[in-house]
Write a protein that holds these residues in place. Structure first.
Motif, mmCIF file in Angstrom:
data_model
loop_
_atom_site.group_PDB
_atom_site.id
_atom_site.type_symbol
_atom_site.label_atom_id
_atom_site.label_comp_id
_atom_site.label_asym_id
_atom_site.label_seq_id
_atom_site.Cartn_x
_atom_site.Cartn_y
_atom_site.Cartn_z
ATOM 1 N N GLU A 73 -0.431 -16.839 -91.164
ATOM 2 C CA GLU A 73 -1.365 -15.948 -91.856
ATOM 3 C C GLU A 73 -1.273 -16.257 -93.346
ATOM 4 N N ILE A 74 -2.343 -15.972 -94.076
ATOM 5 C CA ILE A 74 -2.365 -16.123 -95.530
ATOM 6 C C ILE A 74 -2.608 -14.728 -96.128
ATOM 7 N N LYS A 144 -19.768 -16.877 -94.042
ATOM 8 C CA LYS A 144 -19.477 -16.605 -95.454
ATOM 9 C C LYS A 144 -19.307 -15.112 -95.699
ATOM 10 N N ARG A 145 -20.169 -14.315 -95.108
ATOM 11 C CA ARG A 145 -20.154 -12.871 -95.335
ATOM 12 C C ARG A 145 -18.939 -12.201 -94.704
ATOM 13 N N LEU A 146 -18.372 -12.802 -93.672
ATOM 14 C CA LEU A 146 -17.173 -12.218 -93.050
ATOM 15 C C LEU A 146 -15.949 -12.271 -93.951
ATOM 16 N N ALA A 157 -7.558 -16.978 -94.065
ATOM 17 C CA ALA A 157 -7.577 -18.332 -94.639
ATOM 18 C C ALA A 157 -8.572 -18.389 -95.800
ATOM 19 N N PRO A 158 -8.141 -18.893 -96.967
ATOM 20 C CA PRO A 158 -9.018 -18.917 -98.138
ATOM 21 C C PRO A 158 -10.217 -19.859 -97.989
ATOM 22 N N ASN A 159 -10.132 -20.831 -97.120
ATOM 23 C CA ASN A 159 -11.219 -21.788 -96.944
ATOM 24 C C ASN A 159 -12.004 -21.545 -95.656
ATOM 25 N N MET A 164 -15.620 -23.113 -91.393
ATOM 26 C CA MET A 164 -16.577 -22.661 -90.377
ATOM 27 C C MET A 164 -17.910 -23.399 -90.506
ATOM 28 N N LYS A 165 -18.354 -23.678 -91.716
ATOM 29 C CA LYS A 165 -19.601 -24.427 -91.896
ATOM 30 C C LYS A 165 -19.494 -25.789 -91.209
ATOM 31 N N SER A 166 -18.360 -26.448 -91.401
ATOM 32 C CA SER A 166 -18.130 -27.748 -90.769
ATOM 33 C C SER A 166 -18.066 -27.619 -89.247
#
Length: 180
Positions: A73-74, A144-146, A157-159, A164-166
């Motif tokens: 977890e982050i 993005k909105r999540l 996760a910060p990224n 998810m886009k990828s």
């Protein structure tokens, strides 16, 4: 070109997510988002944690079976704690005021993929994610909105949105490649 493990994953998860979406399009998520999120959470493994293909932790309302699993977890603070039997194993600073935790967390156990998909949907329809829900038909914007600064954050996760886009793009390519 996708590898066979990814193709097999999409062949299993995408049709199930699409069936759920087709039953009530106004109240479900885009199957590309659902499939990509499951692929990200499981590393393209259909089973996940006993059919939990989204890494859904137990939470306070879960009454079903559960399993204790080591995960990462982050968090933005160095002193996060959990109620036993969940526990922090280690904390590592990763910069920008963030910390990577190795933890043992309780995860929900499902009898089958369909039960997991339905529970995942019910979680993401909660009011705390309402700001994202209006973008449910746009998988990339929804991701993005999540994790934006409005409403609850789904992932630590910060990224997350970039990854998810990828993943959505990969899943979409496979869907097109195999004709789903």
């Amino acid at each position: 070109m996708a590898i066979q493990k990814q193709i097999d994953f999409v062949r299993t998860v995408y049709p199930a997510a699409k069936r759920l979406s087709d039953t009530d399009p106004k109240n479900t998520l885009h199957p590309l988002f659902v499939t990509a999120q499951a692929a990200l959470e499981t590393g393209w493994k259909v089973k996940g944690i006993d059919n939990n293909i989204f890494g859904i932790t137990v939470g306070s309302s879960w009454k079903g079976d559960k399993k204790l699993v080591q995960t990462t977890e982050i968090f933005s603070k160095p002193n996060v704690t959990f109620k036993g039997p969940e526990e922090v194993l280690s904390v590592t600073p990763i910069g920008d005021g963030r910390y990577k935790y190795s933890v043992r967390r309780l995860f929900r156990v499902y009898d089958n993929l369909e039960d997991c998909l339905a529970d995942h949907l019910s979680l993401l329809k909660k009011p705390m994610y309402a700001d994202a829900w209006i973008f449910k038909d746009d998988p990339i914007e929804y991701a993005k909105r999540l994790v934006d600064d409005t409403g609850a954050k789904y992932a630590t996760a910060p990224n997350y949105a970039v990854v998810m886009k990828s993943m959505i793009s990969q899943v979409n390519s496979i869907v097109e490649e195999i004709g789903l």
